[in-house]
Scaffold this motif. Structure first.
Motif, PDB file in Angstrom:
ATOM      1  N   ALA A  41       0.834  -1.204   0.000  1.00 43.84           N
ATOM      2  CA  ALA A  41       0.000   0.000   0.000  1.00 43.84           C
ATOM      3  C   ALA A  41       0.874   1.261   0.000  1.00 43.84           C
ATOM      4  CB  ALA A  41      -0.946  -0.017   1.177  1.00 43.84           C
ATOM      5  N   GLY A  42       0.224   2.409  -0.167  1.00 44.60           N
ATOM      6  CA  GLY A  42       0.979   3.659  -0.308  1.00 44.60           C
ATOM      7  C   GLY A  42       1.226   3.952  -1.771  1.00 44.60           C
ATOM      8  N   PHE A  43       0.473   3.290  -2.633  1.00 43.03           N
ATOM      9  CA  PHE A  43       0.646   3.411  -4.072  1.00 43.03           C
ATOM     10  C   PHE A  43      -0.704   3.760  -4.711  1.00 43.03           C
ATOM     11  CE2 PHE A  43       2.032   1.397  -8.257  1.00 43.03           C
ATOM     12  CZ  PHE A  43       3.186   2.154  -8.426  1.00 43.03           C
ATOM     13  N   PRO A  44      -1.266   4.924  -4.290  1.00 41.29           N
ATOM     14  CA  PRO A  44      -2.609   5.265  -4.772  1.00 41.29           C
ATOM     15  C   PRO A  44      -2.614   5.624  -6.259  1.00 41.29           C
ATOM     16  CG  PRO A  44      -1.663   7.133  -3.590  1.00 41.29           C
ATOM     17  CD  PRO A  44      -0.692   5.989  -3.459  1.00 41.29           C
TER      18      PRO A  44
ATOM     19  N   ALA B 155       2.278   9.291  -9.251  1.00 38.63           N
ATOM     20  CA  ALA B 155       2.782  10.661  -9.119  1.00 38.63           C
ATOM     21  C   ALA B 155       1.632  11.646  -9.322  1.00 38.63           C
ATOM     22  CB  ALA B 155       3.881  10.903 -10.152  1.00 38.63           C
ATOM     23  N   LYS B 156       0.791  11.361 -10.298  1.00 41.16           N
ATOM     24  CA  LYS B 156      -0.374  12.228 -10.579  1.00 41.16           C
ATOM     25  C   LYS B 156      -1.285  12.293  -9.370  1.00 41.16           C
ATOM     26  CE  LYS B 156      -0.995  12.391 -15.523  1.00 41.16           C
ATOM     27  NZ  LYS B 156      -1.226  11.394 -16.586  1.00 41.16           N
ATOM     28  N   ARG B 157      -1.578  11.130  -8.797  1.00 39.42           N
ATOM     29  CA  ARG B 157      -2.474  11.119  -7.637  1.00 39.42           C
ATOM     30  C   ARG B 157      -1.851  11.866  -6.465  1.00 39.42           C
ATOM     31  NH1 ARG B 157      -7.002   8.466  -6.979  1.00 39.42           N
ATOM     32  NH2 ARG B 157      -7.150   9.424  -9.021  1.00 39.42           N
TER      33      ARG B 157
ATOM     34  N   LYS C 124      -1.104  15.894  -2.211  1.00 40.24           N
ATOM     35  CA  LYS C 124       0.031  16.369  -1.403  1.00 40.24           C
ATOM     36  C   LYS C 124       0.665  17.581  -2.104  1.00 40.24           C
ATOM     37  CE  LYS C 124       0.202  12.960   1.631  1.00 40.24           C
ATOM     38  NZ  LYS C 124       0.190  13.107   3.070  1.00 40.24           N
ATOM     39  N   PRO C 125       1.397  18.408  -1.359  1.00 40.73           N
ATOM     40  CA  PRO C 125       2.021  19.595  -1.973  1.00 40.73           C
ATOM     41  C   PRO C 125       3.254  19.227  -2.798  1.00 40.73           C
ATOM     42  CG  PRO C 125       2.514  19.537   0.365  1.00 40.73           C
ATOM     43  CD  PRO C 125       1.610  18.368   0.095  1.00 40.73           C
TER      44      PRO C 125
ATOM     45  N   MET D 204     -13.961  -3.342 -16.281  1.00 36.82           N
ATOM     46  CA  MET D 204     -12.637  -2.720 -16.263  1.00 36.82           C
ATOM     47  C   MET D 204     -12.766  -1.201 -16.431  1.00 36.82           C
ATOM     48  SD  MET D 204      -9.509  -3.547 -15.828  1.00 36.82           S
ATOM     49  CE  MET D 204      -8.543  -4.857 -16.488  1.00 36.82           C
ATOM     50  N   ASP D 205     -13.587  -0.781 -17.387  1.00 37.00           N
ATOM     51  CA  ASP D 205     -13.803   0.660 -17.601  1.00 37.00           C
ATOM     52  C   ASP D 205     -14.418   1.314 -16.365  1.00 37.00           C
ATOM     53  OD1 ASP D 205     -12.709   0.781 -20.093  1.00 37.00           O
ATOM     54  OD2 ASP D 205     -14.613   0.479 -21.160  1.00 37.00           O
ATOM     55  N   GLN D 206     -15.309   0.578 -15.713  1.00 38.52           N
ATOM     56  CA  GLN D 206     -15.938   1.128 -14.501  1.00 38.52           C
ATOM     57  C   GLN D 206     -14.904   1.305 -13.398  1.00 38.52           C
ATOM     58  OE1 GLN D 206     -19.161  -1.469 -13.359  1.00 38.52           O
ATOM     59  NE2 GLN D 206     -20.255  -1.107 -15.287  1.00 38.52           N
ATOM     60  N   LEU D 207     -14.007   0.327 -13.272  1.00 44.10           N
ATOM     61  CA  LEU D 207     -12.965   0.415 -12.240  1.00 44.10           C
ATOM     62  C   LEU D 207     -12.033   1.595 -12.543  1.00 44.10           C
ATOM     63  CD1 LEU D 207     -11.845  -3.251 -11.469  1.00 44.10           C
ATOM     64  CD2 LEU D 207     -13.285  -1.726 -10.125  1.00 44.10           C
ATOM     65  N   ILE D 208     -11.690   1.750 -13.813  1.00 42.67           N
ATOM     66  CA  ILE D 208     -10.810   2.864 -14.201  1.00 42.67           C
ATOM     67  C   ILE D 208     -11.508   4.190 -13.901  1.00 42.67           C
ATOM     68  CG2 ILE D 208      -9.717   4.001 -16.190  1.00 42.67           C
ATOM     69  CD1 ILE D 208      -9.080   1.115 -17.227  1.00 42.67           C
ATOM     70  N   ALA D 209     -12.802   4.264 -14.222  1.00 36.75           N
ATOM     71  CA  ALA D 209     -13.554   5.494 -13.956  1.00 36.75           C
ATOM     72  C   ALA D 209     -13.632   5.761 -12.454  1.00 36.75           C
ATOM     73  CB  ALA D 209     -14.957   5.394 -14.549  1.00 36.75           C
ATOM     74  N   LYS D 210     -13.713   4.700 -11.657  1.00 36.71           N
ATOM     75  CA  LYS D 210     -13.832   4.855 -10.202  1.00 36.71           C
ATOM     76  C   LYS D 210     -12.532   5.380  -9.589  1.00 36.71           C
ATOM     77  CE  LYS D 210     -14.614   2.048  -6.018  1.00 36.71           C
ATOM     78  NZ  LYS D 210     -14.840   0.683  -5.506  1.00 36.71           N
ATOM     79  N   TYR D 211     -11.404   4.929 -10.109  1.00 32.94           N
ATOM     80  CA  TYR D 211     -10.118   5.233  -9.449  1.00 32.94           C
ATOM     81  C   TYR D 211      -9.271   6.292 -10.121  1.00 32.94           C
ATOM     82  CZ  TYR D 211     -10.864   1.551  -6.066  1.00 32.94           C
ATOM     83  OH  TYR D 211     -11.354   0.815  -5.046  1.00 32.94           O
ATOM     84  N   PHE D 212      -9.523   6.597 -11.415  1.00 37.52           N
ATOM     85  CA  PHE D 212      -8.628   7.545 -12.095  1.00 37.52           C
ATOM     86  C   PHE D 212      -9.347   8.808 -12.561  1.00 37.52           C
ATOM     87  CE2 PHE D 212      -6.659   3.417 -12.314  1.00 37.52           C
ATOM     88  CZ  PHE D 212      -5.338   3.691 -12.041  1.00 37.52           C
TER      89      PHE D 212
END
Ligand code: ARG
Length: 244
Positions: free
Chosen positions: A33-36, A187-189, A194-195, A236-244
């Motif tokens: 974890a720590g990899f959002p 990095a994007k997330r 974070k600043p 898969m598209d739904q998961l991508i839409a949910k997280y990205f």
């Protein structure tokens, strides 16, 4: 044998038979974890794209999952020793790793990015000369900084290696690091929560795969079929839409 006993045995027999049918197999999924948004801790629980992905595959293929959060660098050893059955950790498919584990078909593409503190004037040149660069131990970012920069004398400062990106990002925000190299989607997330700012992208053309032990074709087939079905049925598209 009395009738009563017979009935008891019959019931036990049926129960054993039936439980065999209804009890789905549980696979232990190792992640770091720590990899959002792929895997991170929320309300004390490891959640994220990779976790949902495995859960959805499990729904289709009839297995449950239990998630173990360990350091990225220990994942392959944990798989080899049987502590975990599956690695789902935004892990890049590389030739070196393919020698020791089997990878699924790719499920996500990524490059590496360079991030610095919001208020720093640094740009890509933060990677050159006497700077402190943070990475997560054993990642492709670590390898890239080590082989392309440090070993060639381009980076003369220190590479600081961490078990989790949570500490890497903290040290960057606290000013203990000048820059960090990590996967672009993450990095994007981080730049949203974070600043920190992305100042450069390194086109490494990586692809993430889910790993299982070498030769575990039964499980690998389930995972590959699962990924394909999730792409086809739109999950898969739904998961991508949910997280990205
Ligand atoms: N994609 C990179 C690699 O395979 C980084 C993965 C880090 N994953 C994580 N869950 N911390 O090396």
């Amino acid at each position: 044998m009395s009738l009563k006993k017979n009935i008891v045995f019959a019931i036990i027999g049926l129960f054993v038979l039936f439980s065999g049918f209804v009890m789905a197999e549980t696979y232990v999924v190792g992640t770091s974890a720590g990899f959002p948004p792929f895997e991170y801790v929320e309300n004390g629980e490891v959640v994220g794209f990779d976790i949902d992905l495995l859960r959805e595959i499990g729904k289709l293929k009839g297995f449950d999952i239990e998630v173990k959060d360990i350091s990225f660098d220990s994942l392959i050893a944990a798989l080899k020793s049987g502590n975990i059955d599956i690695i789902a950790a935004g892990m890049t498919i590389t030739d070196a790793r393919k020698e020791v584990v089997d990878f699924s078909i790719p499920y996500y593409s990524a490059n590496q990015s360079v991030i610095v503190q919001n208020d720093s004037d640094d740009d890509i040149t933060v990677l050159f000369g006497n700077h402190k660069i943070g990475v997560q131990t054993g990642t492709t970012g670590d390898l890239w900084v080590t082989e392309t920069l440090k070993d060639k004398g381009i980076l003369t400062g220190e590479i600081k290696r961490y078990d989790t990106f949570v500490y890497v990002i903290n040290d960057l925000v606290n000013g203990n690091l000048d820059g960090v190299v990590l996967d672009t989607p993450v990095a994007k997330r981080y730049s949203e929560i974070k600043p920190v700012n992305i100042v450069a992208e390194i086109i490494t053309g990586e692809e993430y795969g889910i790993a299982v032990n070498k030769g575990n074709t039964e499980l690998m087939n389930k995972i590959n079929e699962g990924i394909e079905e999730l792409i086809e049925n739109g999950t898969m598209d739904q998961l991508i839409a949910k997280y990205f």
